[in-house]
Design a protein around this motif. Structure first.
Motif, short mmCIF file in Angstrom:
data_model
loop_
_atom_site.label_atom_id
_atom_site.label_comp_id
_atom_site.label_asym_id
_atom_site.label_seq_id
_atom_site.Cartn_x
_atom_site.Cartn_y
_atom_site.Cartn_z
N GLU A 141 -37.34 -24.98 -7.88
CA GLU A 141 -38.66 -25.34 -8.38
C GLU A 141 -38.90 -24.81 -9.79
O GLU A 141 -39.52 -25.49 -10.62
CB GLU A 141 -39.75 -24.82 -7.44
CG GLU A 141 -41.15 -25.19 -7.89
CD GLU A 141 -42.20 -24.75 -6.90
OE1 GLU A 141 -42.71 -23.63 -7.06
OE2 GLU A 141 -42.50 -25.54 -5.98
N ALA A 142 -38.40 -23.64 -10.08
CA ALA A 142 -38.59 -23.07 -11.41
C ALA A 142 -37.98 -23.97 -12.48
O ALA A 142 -38.57 -24.19 -13.55
CB ALA A 142 -37.99 -21.67 -11.48
N VAL A 143 -36.80 -24.53 -12.21
CA VAL A 143 -36.16 -25.43 -13.17
C VAL A 143 -36.92 -26.75 -13.24
O VAL A 143 -37.16 -27.29 -14.32
CB VAL A 143 -34.68 -25.65 -12.80
CG1 VAL A 143 -34.07 -26.79 -13.61
CG2 VAL A 143 -33.89 -24.37 -13.04
N LEU A 144 -37.30 -27.29 -12.10
CA LEU A 144 -37.99 -28.58 -12.09
C LEU A 144 -39.31 -28.52 -12.84
O LEU A 144 -39.65 -29.44 -13.60
CB LEU A 144 -38.23 -29.06 -10.66
CG LEU A 144 -37.00 -29.31 -9.79
CD1 LEU A 144 -37.42 -29.83 -8.43
CD2 LEU A 144 -36.03 -30.28 -10.46
N THR A 145 -40.07 -27.46 -12.62
CA THR A 145 -41.42 -27.40 -13.21
C THR A 145 -41.44 -26.78 -14.60
O THR A 145 -42.08 -27.30 -15.51
CB THR A 145 -42.37 -26.65 -12.28
OG1 THR A 145 -41.86 -25.32 -12.04
CG2 THR A 145 -42.53 -27.38 -10.96
N HIS A 146 -40.72 -25.69 -14.82
CA HIS A 146 -40.80 -24.98 -16.09
C HIS A 146 -39.85 -25.54 -17.13
O HIS A 146 -40.18 -25.55 -18.33
CB HIS A 146 -40.54 -23.49 -15.88
CG HIS A 146 -41.51 -22.82 -14.97
ND1 HIS A 146 -42.88 -22.95 -15.13
CD2 HIS A 146 -41.34 -22.02 -13.89
CE1 HIS A 146 -43.49 -22.26 -14.19
NE2 HIS A 146 -42.59 -21.68 -13.42
N VAL A 147 -38.68 -26.00 -16.70
CA VAL A 147 -37.71 -26.54 -17.66
C VAL A 147 -37.88 -28.04 -17.81
O VAL A 147 -37.95 -28.57 -18.92
CB VAL A 147 -36.26 -26.19 -17.23
CG1 VAL A 147 -35.26 -26.82 -18.20
CG2 VAL A 147 -36.06 -24.69 -17.17
N ARG A 195 -33.95 -28.08 -25.99
CA ARG A 195 -34.79 -27.38 -25.02
C ARG A 195 -33.95 -26.59 -24.02
O ARG A 195 -34.24 -25.43 -23.73
CB ARG A 195 -35.69 -28.38 -24.28
CG ARG A 195 -36.60 -27.76 -23.23
CD ARG A 195 -37.49 -28.81 -22.58
NE ARG A 195 -38.32 -28.25 -21.53
CZ ARG A 195 -39.48 -27.65 -21.73
NH1 ARG A 195 -39.96 -27.52 -22.95
NH2 ARG A 195 -40.17 -27.17 -20.70
N LEU A 196 -32.92 -27.22 -23.48
CA LEU A 196 -32.08 -26.52 -22.51
C LEU A 196 -31.41 -25.30 -23.15
O LEU A 196 -31.29 -24.25 -22.52
CB LEU A 196 -31.03 -27.47 -21.94
CG LEU A 196 -31.55 -28.62 -21.06
CD1 LEU A 196 -30.40 -29.49 -20.59
CD2 LEU A 196 -32.34 -28.09 -19.86
#
Length: 314
Positions: free
Chosen positions: A166-172, A241-242
């Motif tokens: 979830e951290a990657v899906l939402t924040h990244v 961004r990544l």
């Protein structure tokens, strides 16, 4: 800077001729690009899509001599295909007549749905599309225009724990968490994340299933899922961004039909971000897509050797 939806999904087949028969004759999709895996030119890379070969409709396959997938978590576990809401009865009959593994029409996450498997065991879900969806049927399809598959989505991944993914899906990736529902297979809860304008073409469903074993990729399994951005400048922005967020990634990769970059989310699933442009008509006319072997310019000099290694598809 926003992902707009599902771009394509790439799976694995160990039977390229049978794969072509099923996806064109049974599912009625159009073979829009017959090419090779650019990293392994001994293998076909087959692309199926709608009549106009639009991004968001591409279901693609690497042809590798692999054993069957071992199912489990850490995997892209179910591929959604969107159809008109009144087409599910047609599809249930068509798939059953061909002896496939087919479930019952039932509401899943509020949408009428029908689960089935292809001949190699890849798990699909036919899902009622949004009411305002615009289809682009293929005039040579054996499936009547009103029942043809509109495109991809939603896509379901399985992970053992939610928080890192979830951290990657939402924040990244700037996806929005919108709801959840009980997994239809009885294993865990599914959380829904949306992109762009939302809807089934722009959703990733995350099934949290710590009780499942770790999957082993193989025939009938999915290799990666790709998310849409409009153009190559957007790929440049996502690569930056990544890197800024210290997410390990491939860097930009020129695939000729689109530009990409790749990375793994914490649950181990391979994600791609791919541009809508330039599309599959960059090297052959729209009306004759997929009829001959297409190679990107950097492989054209190897055409004779590549063609000699490929098996016939018909």
């Amino acid at each position: 800077m926003e992902l707009t939806g599902i771009h394509h999904l790439t799976a694995i087949t160990a039977d390229a001729p049978g794969n072509k028969r099923f996806y064109t004759d049974t599912l009625g999709l159009r073979l829009v690009k017959k090419t090779v895996n650019q990293d392994d030119t001994s293998a076909y890379h087959l692309f199926y899509a709608d009549g106009l070969a639009r991004p968001g409709t591409d279901l693609t396959f690497f042809d590798w001599p692999a054993a069957r997938e071992r199912r489990g978590t850490h995997s892209i576990s179910r591929t959604g295909l969107r159809v008109a809401g009144d087409s599910l009865d047609y599809w249930a009959g068509r798939l059953q007549d061909r002896g496939l593994t087919v479930g019952q029409i039932a509401p899943i996450d509020t949408r009428a749905s029908l689960d089935f498997e292809d001949p190699e065991g890849q798990r699909f879900r036919l899902t009622e599309d949004a009411a305002d969806a615009v289809a682009a049927p293929w005039e040579k399809s054996p499936v009547p225009a009103q029942h043809q598959i509109h495109g991809l989505g939603p896509i379901t991944i399985s992970v053992p724990e939610l928080a890192p993914t979830e951290a990657v899906l939402t924040h990244v990736m700037a996806m929005r968490k919108v709801r959840d529902y009980a997994s239809p297979d009885g294993h865990g809860t599914v959380y829904v994340y949306e992109m762009g304008q939302g809807g089934p073409a722009a959703e990733l469903h995350v099934a949290v299933q710590p009780d499942l074993p770790t999957a082993r990729q193989g025939a009938g399994g999915v290799h990666h899922v790709a998310f849409r951005v409009p153009d190559k400048p957007a790929i440049h922005a996502w690569a930056a961004r990544l890197s800024e967020m210290r997410v390990p990634n491939s860097g930009e990769v020129e695939r000729y039909y689109f530009r990409s970059l790749y990375f793994r989310e914490p649950g181990g699933n391979l994600f791609e971000i791919a541009s809508d442009d330039p599309g599959f008509a960059v090297d052959e006319p729209l009306e004759s897509l997929g009829e001959t072997l297409s190679l990107p310019p950097f492989l054209e000099g190897q055409r004779a050797q590549i063609e000699a290694r490929l098996k016939p598809l018909d």
